[in-house]
Design a protein around this motif. Sequence first.
Motif, PDB file in Angstrom:
ATOM      1  N   ASP A   9      24.662  11.611  13.561  1.00  0.00           N
ATOM      2  CA  ASP A   9      24.854  12.760  14.733  1.00  0.00           C
ATOM      3  C   ASP A   9      25.832  13.578  14.257  1.00  0.00           C
ATOM      4  O   ASP A   9      26.554  14.319  15.056  1.00  0.00           O
ATOM      5  CB  ASP A   9      25.392  11.532  15.844  1.00  0.00           C
ATOM      6  CG  ASP A   9      26.716  10.897  15.257  1.00  0.00           C
ATOM      7  OD1 ASP A   9      27.068  10.961  14.113  1.00  0.00           O
ATOM      8  OD2 ASP A   9      27.211  10.234  16.312  1.00  0.00           O
ATOM      9  N   GLY A  29      21.968  10.733  21.726  1.00  0.00           N
ATOM     10  CA  GLY A  29      21.893   9.808  22.699  1.00  0.00           C
ATOM     11  C   GLY A  29      23.277   9.027  22.718  1.00  0.00           C
ATOM     12  O   GLY A  29      24.126   9.356  22.161  1.00  0.00           O
ATOM     13  N   ALA A  30      23.003   8.077  23.578  1.00  0.00           N
ATOM     14  CA  ALA A  30      24.251   7.069  23.878  1.00  0.00           C
ATOM     15  C   ALA A  30      24.676   6.250  22.618  1.00  0.00           C
ATOM     16  O   ALA A  30      23.975   6.023  21.864  1.00  0.00           O
ATOM     17  CB  ALA A  30      23.930   6.028  24.811  1.00  0.00           C
ATOM     18  N   SER A  32      25.724   7.860  19.957  1.00  0.00           N
ATOM     19  CA  SER A  32      25.561   8.887  18.905  1.00  0.00           C
ATOM     20  C   SER A  32      25.835  10.348  19.489  1.00  0.00           C
ATOM     21  O   SER A  32      27.164  10.348  20.091  1.00  0.00           O
ATOM     22  CB  SER A  32      24.146   8.766  18.795  1.00  0.00           C
ATOM     23  OG  SER A  32      23.767   9.444  17.488  1.00  0.00           O
ATOM     24  N   PRO A  57      18.415   6.754  20.424  1.00  0.00           N
ATOM     25  CA  PRO A  57      19.422   5.770  20.030  1.00  0.00           C
ATOM     26  C   PRO A  57      19.033   4.540  19.510  1.00  0.00           C
ATOM     27  O   PRO A  57      18.025   3.918  19.776  1.00  0.00           O
ATOM     28  CB  PRO A  57      19.944   5.494  21.606  1.00  0.00           C
ATOM     29  CG  PRO A  57      19.539   6.712  22.534  1.00  0.00           C
ATOM     30  CD  PRO A  57      18.375   7.181  21.844  1.00  0.00           C
ATOM     31  N   TYR A  58      19.880   4.260  18.442  1.00  0.00           N
ATOM     32  CA  TYR A  58      19.725   3.185  17.494  1.00  0.00           C
ATOM     33  C   TYR A  58      19.685   1.668  18.098  1.00  0.00           C
ATOM     34  O   TYR A  58      18.707   0.822  17.859  1.00  0.00           O
ATOM     35  CB  TYR A  58      20.423   3.057  16.388  1.00  0.00           C
ATOM     36  CG  TYR A  58      20.561   4.490  15.673  1.00  0.00           C
ATOM     37  CD1 TYR A  58      19.762   4.650  14.345  1.00  0.00           C
ATOM     38  CD2 TYR A  58      21.607   5.434  15.822  1.00  0.00           C
ATOM     39  CE1 TYR A  58      19.684   5.763  13.870  1.00  0.00           C
ATOM     40  CE2 TYR A  58      21.466   6.831  15.288  1.00  0.00           C
ATOM     41  CZ  TYR A  58      20.624   6.854  14.149  1.00  0.00           C
ATOM     42  OH  TYR A  58      20.623   8.018  13.465  1.00  0.00           O
ATOM     43  N   GLN A  60      19.333   1.044  21.521  1.00  0.00           N
ATOM     44  CA  GLN A  60      18.955   0.941  22.815  1.00  0.00           C
ATOM     45  C   GLN A  60      17.530  -0.003  22.875  1.00  0.00           C
ATOM     46  O   GLN A  60      16.573   0.471  22.236  1.00  0.00           O
ATOM     47  CB  GLN A  60      18.594   2.184  23.435  1.00  0.00           C
ATOM     48  CG  GLN A  60      17.789   2.226  24.523  1.00  0.00           C
ATOM     49  CD  GLN A  60      18.553   1.846  25.781  1.00  0.00           C
ATOM     50  OE1 GLN A  60      19.527   2.447  26.225  1.00  0.00           O
ATOM     51  NE2 GLN A  60      18.100   0.784  26.549  1.00  0.00           N
TER      52      GLN A  60
END
Length: 249
Positions: A9, A29-30, A32, A57-58, A60
Amino acid sequence: MDIGVTVGDDLERLASSPAAFDFVELGVGAGSLPPAEIDPARLERGLADRDLVVHLPYSQLLTSYAPEVNDAIVAYQRRLLESVGALGATKAVLHATSADRDDVAFRETAVEQVRRIVAAGREAGVEVVVENVGHQHRGIQLSILGDVADETGASVCFDVGHAYMEGGNDAIRRFLRRHGDQVSHLHCHDVRRRGDTHMPVGAGEVDYGVVSDGLDNFDGTVALEVFTDDDGLLCDSAARVADHLDVEW
């Protein structure tokens, strides 16, 4: 075939990554990098005419036993896809996870979630590619992932190292023999069974000859997911993969 590099990121790492790569894969994303925090002008300067691929997101999960939560997951992924589509992203990598991958009856829920997210990507002008993470506790197994992609119209992001960790070179061979035509995006790195992973290509135990055998005339995208800032190692890995896939780089 285009070859790119993953940068997590980190927009600074994106900007400093070797110009020889055709695209850069950025985590969003969240947990990140929220797309709202990305300055489009800074991103454009950092890309320097290279294409943008993103990794959603990894951590999620895609599924829950609660329908309301499933709707929220899809809504969140749709919002991310719309945002990265506006930033010019061409592909988005989605981890194939499930709240309970071993519950056969729950499989249809996972299929429906993937179908909805792929459709949201299509509406945003972004190709969603579903990545194999079956070596992890909640990752959908390779033995199932190809059928999920078939049923949802999804493309596959085939992570060579993850497949090796799940079942060795035989797992790579089996999946590509059956589903190689569904692979649109590759994550390439090397691994050792003792747990070393995301190493430069050639430093581990992956047989990339098996990969080339299963992806004859591959014309998708290849992202080097090698965890190093050493440009020489990254470029050497890219050259090795290109050689195996019989393309110039």
